[in-house]
Design a protein around this motif. Structure first.
Motif, short mmCIF file in Angstrom:
data_model
loop_
_atom_site.label_atom_id
_atom_site.label_comp_id
_atom_site.label_asym_id
_atom_site.label_seq_id
_atom_site.Cartn_x
_atom_site.Cartn_y
_atom_site.Cartn_z
N MET A 341 0.88 -1.18 0.00
CA MET A 341 0.00 0.00 0.00
C MET A 341 0.91 1.22 0.00
N VAL A 342 0.80 2.05 -1.03
CA VAL A 342 1.61 3.27 -1.05
C VAL A 342 0.69 4.46 -0.78
N GLY A 343 0.99 5.21 0.26
CA GLY A 343 0.13 6.32 0.66
C GLY A 343 -0.80 5.86 1.77
N GLY A 344 -0.58 6.40 2.95
CA GLY A 344 -1.39 5.95 4.10
C GLY A 344 -2.29 7.06 4.62
N LEU A 346 -6.23 9.01 4.30
CA LEU A 346 -7.58 8.54 4.59
C LEU A 346 -7.90 7.24 3.85
N MET A 347 -7.57 7.21 2.55
CA MET A 347 -7.93 6.05 1.75
C MET A 347 -6.99 4.88 2.01
N GLY A 348 -5.67 5.16 2.02
CA GLY A 348 -4.68 4.09 2.24
C GLY A 348 -4.92 3.39 3.57
N LEU A 365 2.78 -1.10 4.33
CA LEU A 365 2.28 0.24 3.98
C LEU A 365 3.42 1.26 3.97
N LYS A 366 3.55 1.94 2.83
CA LYS A 366 4.60 2.96 2.73
C LYS A 366 3.99 4.35 2.69
N ASP A 367 4.58 5.25 3.49
CA ASP A 367 4.22 6.66 3.35
C ASP A 367 5.52 7.45 3.23
N ARG A 368 5.37 8.79 3.08
CA ARG A 368 6.57 9.61 2.82
C ARG A 368 7.55 9.61 3.98
N ASP A 369 7.03 9.72 5.18
CA ASP A 369 7.91 9.83 6.35
C ASP A 369 7.29 9.10 7.54
N ALA A 423 -2.39 5.07 -3.17
CA ALA A 423 -3.37 6.10 -2.78
C ALA A 423 -2.62 7.33 -2.30
N VAL A 424 -1.68 7.81 -3.14
CA VAL A 424 -0.96 9.05 -2.82
C VAL A 424 -1.79 10.22 -3.33
N PHE A 425 -1.27 11.43 -3.22
CA PHE A 425 -2.06 12.60 -3.64
C PHE A 425 -2.49 12.48 -5.11
N LEU A 430 3.25 12.52 -9.65
CA LEU A 430 3.57 11.75 -8.45
C LEU A 430 3.18 10.28 -8.65
N LYS A 431 2.03 10.05 -9.27
CA LYS A 431 1.57 8.68 -9.48
C LYS A 431 2.54 7.96 -10.42
N HIS A 432 3.03 8.66 -11.44
CA HIS A 432 4.02 8.06 -12.35
C HIS A 432 5.29 7.67 -11.59
N SER A 450 -4.29 1.74 -9.04
CA SER A 450 -4.38 3.12 -8.56
C SER A 450 -5.77 3.39 -7.99
N ASN A 451 -5.79 4.10 -6.86
CA ASN A 451 -7.08 4.49 -6.26
C ASN A 451 -7.49 5.90 -6.70
N THR A 452 -6.92 6.35 -7.80
CA THR A 452 -7.26 7.70 -8.26
C THR A 452 -8.77 7.87 -8.41
N MET A 473 -8.35 0.82 -8.98
CA MET A 473 -9.23 0.26 -7.94
C MET A 473 -9.76 1.46 -7.17
N HIS A 474 -10.96 1.88 -7.53
CA HIS A 474 -11.53 3.11 -6.97
C HIS A 474 -12.42 2.76 -5.78
N TYR A 475 -11.84 2.98 -4.59
CA TYR A 475 -12.59 2.76 -3.35
C TYR A 475 -13.34 4.04 -3.00
N1 LIG Z 1 -10.71 11.01 -0.11
C1 LIG Z 1 -11.62 10.44 -0.87
O1 LIG Z 1 -12.83 10.51 -0.60
C2 LIG Z 1 -11.18 9.64 -2.06
C3 LIG Z 1 -12.09 8.73 -2.64
C4 LIG Z 1 -11.66 7.95 -3.71
C5 LIG Z 1 -10.38 8.09 -4.19
N2 LIG Z 1 -9.53 8.99 -3.62
C6 LIG Z 1 -8.17 9.09 -4.17
O2 LIG Z 1 -7.27 8.42 -3.31
C7 LIG Z 1 -6.00 9.03 -3.33
C8 LIG Z 1 -5.61 9.40 -1.92
O3 LIG Z 1 -6.61 10.17 -1.33
P1 LIG Z 1 -6.65 10.48 0.23
O4 LIG Z 1 -7.91 11.16 0.48
O5 LIG Z 1 -6.31 9.24 0.98
O6 LIG Z 1 -5.44 11.51 0.37
P2 LIG Z 1 -4.59 11.92 1.65
O7 LIG Z 1 -4.06 13.26 1.38
O8 LIG Z 1 -5.38 11.67 2.89
O9 LIG Z 1 -3.40 10.86 1.65
C9 LIG Z 1 -2.35 10.81 0.74
C10 LIG Z 1 -1.20 10.14 1.43
O10 LIG Z 1 -0.19 9.88 0.48
C11 LIG Z 1 1.05 10.08 1.10
N3 LIG Z 1 2.09 10.25 0.08
C12 LIG Z 1 2.31 11.30 -0.75
N4 LIG Z 1 3.37 11.03 -1.54
C13 LIG Z 1 3.82 9.81 -1.21
C14 LIG Z 1 4.88 8.98 -1.67
N5 LIG Z 1 5.70 9.39 -2.64
N6 LIG Z 1 5.05 7.78 -1.10
C15 LIG Z 1 4.24 7.37 -0.12
N7 LIG Z 1 3.22 8.09 0.35
C16 LIG Z 1 3.01 9.30 -0.19
C17 LIG Z 1 0.81 11.31 1.95
O11 LIG Z 1 1.79 11.46 2.95
C18 LIG Z 1 -0.56 11.01 2.52
O12 LIG Z 1 -0.47 10.28 3.72
C19 LIG Z 1 -6.12 10.20 -4.29
O13 LIG Z 1 -5.71 9.79 -5.55
C20 LIG Z 1 -7.61 10.48 -4.29
O14 LIG Z 1 -8.04 11.11 -5.46
C21 LIG Z 1 -9.90 9.75 -2.56
#
Ligand SMILES: NC(=O)c1ccc[n+]([C@@H]2O[C@H](COP(=O)([O-])OP(=O)(O)OC[C@H]3O[C@@H](n4cnc5c(N)ncnc54)[C@H](O)[C@@H]3O)[C@@H](O)[C@H]2O)c1
Length: 731
Positions: A341-344, A346-348, A365-369, A423-425, A430-432, A450-452, A473-475
């Motif tokens: 899981m990349v990006g932790g 709300l969604m991750g 699960l990997k996040d930035r820091d 599920a990063v920003f 960034l996704k690439h 991708s959860n984009t 995979m759109h959650y």
């Molecule tokens: N929030 C929603 O309701 C929702 C619903 C469906 C899809 N999405 C999609 O899910 C994705 C994430 O949304 P979210 O709401 O969880 O965002 P968020 O801002 O809560 O979380 C993004 C996470 O990604 C991390 N991140 C950024 N760059 C990173 C990297 N290089 N490596 C690892 N981690 C990294 C950030 O530190 C952050 O924890 C987006 O693409 C968004 O469009 C969101």
């Protein structure tokens, strides 16, 4: 002759009847089954060697799943259904009055007609596994229990507890069922049969006697005296006794229940209301009157539109459970034993939770820091802790499951993950970058999902060395609550990748639809014009609260303006621009939206939106927002029916475009996606079913009517005109 569904064998002095329909995964009920069972009961009655009967299932994890639903949908008239109910009731009456003790040994699902069957037995033993669940879920199909369930359950456990189960259709685990008195004993699975045999003999010998005399007065009959005393020490139990024990108290209880119910259903779902009436009739006028009322109500409901729509949804979700998302039904998904899981955020965090809690696999699960990882782990822990508080999990289970999620700030531990979800920003660059890092660190065949919520999967896949393993995979948020997963394939996605991700989603408890790539995919695409229309109505002068009411009255769980505040007005504005760019003027949002964002009105997260969000105060329309609208605070009365019709037509029309353009594989997926992803009213069956029940010709006319008044955004989808011309339908 067909193979018998029951086996009869004598074990000592007890006849064991095992129910096991050949070739079926679960046992279900139908008139043919009842006939066969009755013949066996006649045999058991005449069998002098048998002093008691144990009734048990031969299926591994299910007792009886309920009535055969395909059969229900063949009932054409209310009278036919009434006759069927009377037959079922008579069968269970005979079982209830059977001269030898009958023990139900329950392991696995014991639902609907299955529980009604068990309720007609003298003693119920359930196993303590999580697979065992007991309930009367008929209202979820727009029905009520039709074989005595509305009468026997209140008599057994009291009206209040029975109403709670029957009106919601929820099911109970064994421990709770024991507490309420639905079952008499809970045992571990391996000794179920043995204990059942022992209780059967004890009953036959008169050693086991149950006090079932207090049911009518409302206290669970099988609760021990100690339990009753314990219960009475709390105020609620006193209230329960006082309320149910006499006709006046009962009236208060039922009036209160009806009020609560109408608040929730707004009169859109007749089944729970009918259940309430029927239960009351039985308690006020006696069992025969109650059973007759039950049969009549069942008959009325089974042929109602609401029940038809809910049954169709049931079939659609059942079909989706068997669907692997590809054209090749034989294709098997590949095993997934570990998730990256990349990006932790709300969604991750939410995805990590469902993968560990429901799928039961380790998640790296990997996040930035470290702070990001810490936040994600805390979020997952919070969800587990809530379950411990609700007692659906023990501390030990929580620790074991929580240990499945581990955090990292690099890609260590990613080598073994078959699937990595990102599920990063929401940023293509960034996704690439993340995609390339995952491909460098992962297995050669790693699936990148991708959860984009808005970036085309085709674009994301452009950076891949093997685009066939890239998928969407759109959650939906919050992930642990929302039932839908929208999977998006681009032209090059390999079928095995789709099938594998569909399986992952199902194991995480999701209803999965697979759609083709396109801007907004399916759900966001049909939501955008719906929200836009609401914004246009506001700009024309509609009142915010009235507009929300119009759509909640229509059946949506929240109105569009509340939804905008929840989603974030900035997020909606951004998506709306992307949609406009992709689809042209029909998706153009009114200019006010940008002004709202510029004013810092982002919705609930900023505590400033269409509504006020002052802590401790009731949420109210923020009147100052009207100053930013073309008509100012001067509001114009717009008919609620028109507001609802305009917004819903937008959603329906866009859904039909999605079908016409091949974004959707079927109207079924479109209906399920709108209901489970966006809260389209289930009793209307989804946008396609709704259009059909309104008449496709009439829907087309309404679109043309609004097109004349409001222009291009109501231009009917080409498929509409085509279907109307050829007289074809969606289904
Ligand atoms: N929030 C929603 O309701 C929702 C619903 C469906 C899809 N999405 C999609 O899910 C994705 C994430 O949304 P979210 O709401 O969880 O965002 P968020 O801002 O809560 O979380 C993004 C996470 O990604 C991390 N991140 C950024 N760059 C990173 C990297 N290089 N490596 C690892 N981690 C990294 C950030 O530190 C952050 O924890 C987006 O693409 C968004 O469009 C969101």
């Amino acid at each position: 002759m067909s193979t018998p569904s029951f086996a009869y064998e004598l074990e000592g002095e007890v006849a064991v009847i095992t129910f096991d329909i050949e070739g079926e995964a679960v046992n279900t009920l139908s008139p043919a089954i009842s006939q066969e069972f009755e013949a066996l009961m006649t045999k058991a009655a005449a069998d002098d060697a048998a002093r008691a009967i144990v009734f048990i299932s031969g299926k591994k994890d299910s007792f009886i799943a309920g009535a055969k639903i395909d059969f229900l949908s063949t009932l054409k008239t209310a009278a036919e259904a009434v006759a069927l109910c009377r037959q079922g009731q008579a069968g269970f009456d005979r079982l209830d009055a059977f001269e030898k003790p009958v023990i139900a040994a329950i392991n696995g699902a014991c639902l609907g007609g299955g529980l009604e069957w068990a309720l007609a037995c003298d003693y119920r033993i359930a196993t303590d596994t999580p697979k065992t669940s007991l309930g009367l879920p008929e209202v979820q199909l727009g029905l009520i229990p039709g074989a005595g369930g509305t009468q026997r359950l209140p008599r057994l456990i009291g009206a209040q507890a029975a109403l709670d189960l029957i009106l919601t259709g929820k099911s109970l685990k064994a421990k709770k069922a024991l507490k309420l008195g639905v079952v008499d004993e809970v045992v571990p699975t391996p000794i179920l049969r043995q204990v059942a045999l022992r209780r059967a003999l004890e009953m036959a010998e008169g050693k086991l006697k149950l006090d079932r005399t207090r049911g009518l007065s409302g206290v669970a009959k099988s609760r021990s005296f100690k339990d009753v005393l314990r219960g009475l020490s709390d105020q609620k139990a006193w209230a329960e006794l006082a309320l149910e024990d006499n006709p006046v108290g009962r009236k208060v209880l039922f009036d209160q229940a009806k009020k609560e119910l109408l608040k929730k259903t707004k009169g859109r779902y007749p089944a729970p209301e009918k259940a309430l009436e029927v239960i009351k009739t039985g308690l006020d006028k006696g069992l025969p009157a109650g059973l007759e009322a039950e049969a009549q109500a069942f008959g009325e409901l089974v042929v109602s539109d609401v029940s038809k729509r809910l049954v169709e949804i049931f079939f659609a979700t059942t079909a989706l459970k068997k669907d692997n998302g590809t054209q090749n039904p034989e294709l098997k998904p590949r095993p997934v034993t570990r998730l990256g899981m990349v990006g932790g955020g709300l969604m991750g965090g939410g995805i990590a939770y469902v993968a560990t809690a429901l799928q039961g696999i380790p998640v790296r699960l990997k996040d930035r820091d470290d702070a990001g990882v810490g936040r994600a782990l805390a979020y997952v822990r919070g969800l587990y802790d809530e379950r411990v508080k609700r007692k659906s999990l023990t501390w030990r289970e929580r620790d074991r499951q929580l240990a499945l999620v581990t955090g990292t700030t690099d890609y260590s531990g990613f080598k073994r993950a078959e699937v990595v979800i990102e599920a990063v920003f929401e940023d293509l660059k960034l996704k690439h970058q993340v995609l390339k890092e995952v491909e460098a660190a992962g297995r050669p065949d790693v699936i990148f999902a991708s959860n984009t919520s808005s970036l085309p999967i085709t674009k994301i896949a452009e950076a891949s060395r093997h685009p066939e393993t890239v998928i969407g995979m759109h959650y939906f948020s919050p992930v642990h609550k929302m039932p839908l997963l929208e999977i998006i394939t681009h032209k090059g996605t390999a079928d095995w990748v789709t099938a594998t991700c569909v399986e992952v989603g199902k194991k995480q408890g999701k209803t999965v639809i697979v759609v083709n790539d396109g801007v907004g995919f399916y759900t966001s695409r049909i939501l955008a014009p719906y929200l836009n229309e609401a914004a246009f109505l506001l700009a024309e002068g509609a009142d915010i609260a009235e507009l929300d009411r119009a759509l909640t009255d229509f059946g949506f769980p929240v109105g569009p303006i509340t939804l905008l505040d929840e989603v974030g007005i900035d997020v909606a504005a951004k998506v709306s621009k992307i949609m406009h760019e992709a689809y042209g003027d029909r998706m153009l949002a009114p200019a006010t939206t940008d002004a709202l964002v510029a004013d810092g009105r982002l919705g609930r997260k900023a505590k400033k939106g269409f509504y006020t969000y002052e802590s401790g105060k009731k949420k109210e329309v923020d009147q100052s927002i009207y100053l930013m609208m073309p008509r100012g605070v001067e509001r114009k009365r717009v008919d609620r029916a028109e507001m609802a019709e305009r917004c819903v037509l937008q959603m329906v029309n866009e859904a039909v475009r999605c079908l016409g353009e091949g974004i959707l594989r079927s109207p079924r997926d479109g209906d399920i996606g709108a209901i489970f992803g966006l809260g389209f009213p289930p009793f209307l069956g989804g946008p396609f079913r709704h259009a059909e029940s309104q008449g496709l010709g009439r829907t087309l006319q309404r679109l043309e009517h609004y097109q004349e008044r409001h222009g291009v955004r109501f231009t009917p989808a080409p498929l509409f005109a085509e279907l109307v011309k050829t007289g074809k339908r969606f289904y």
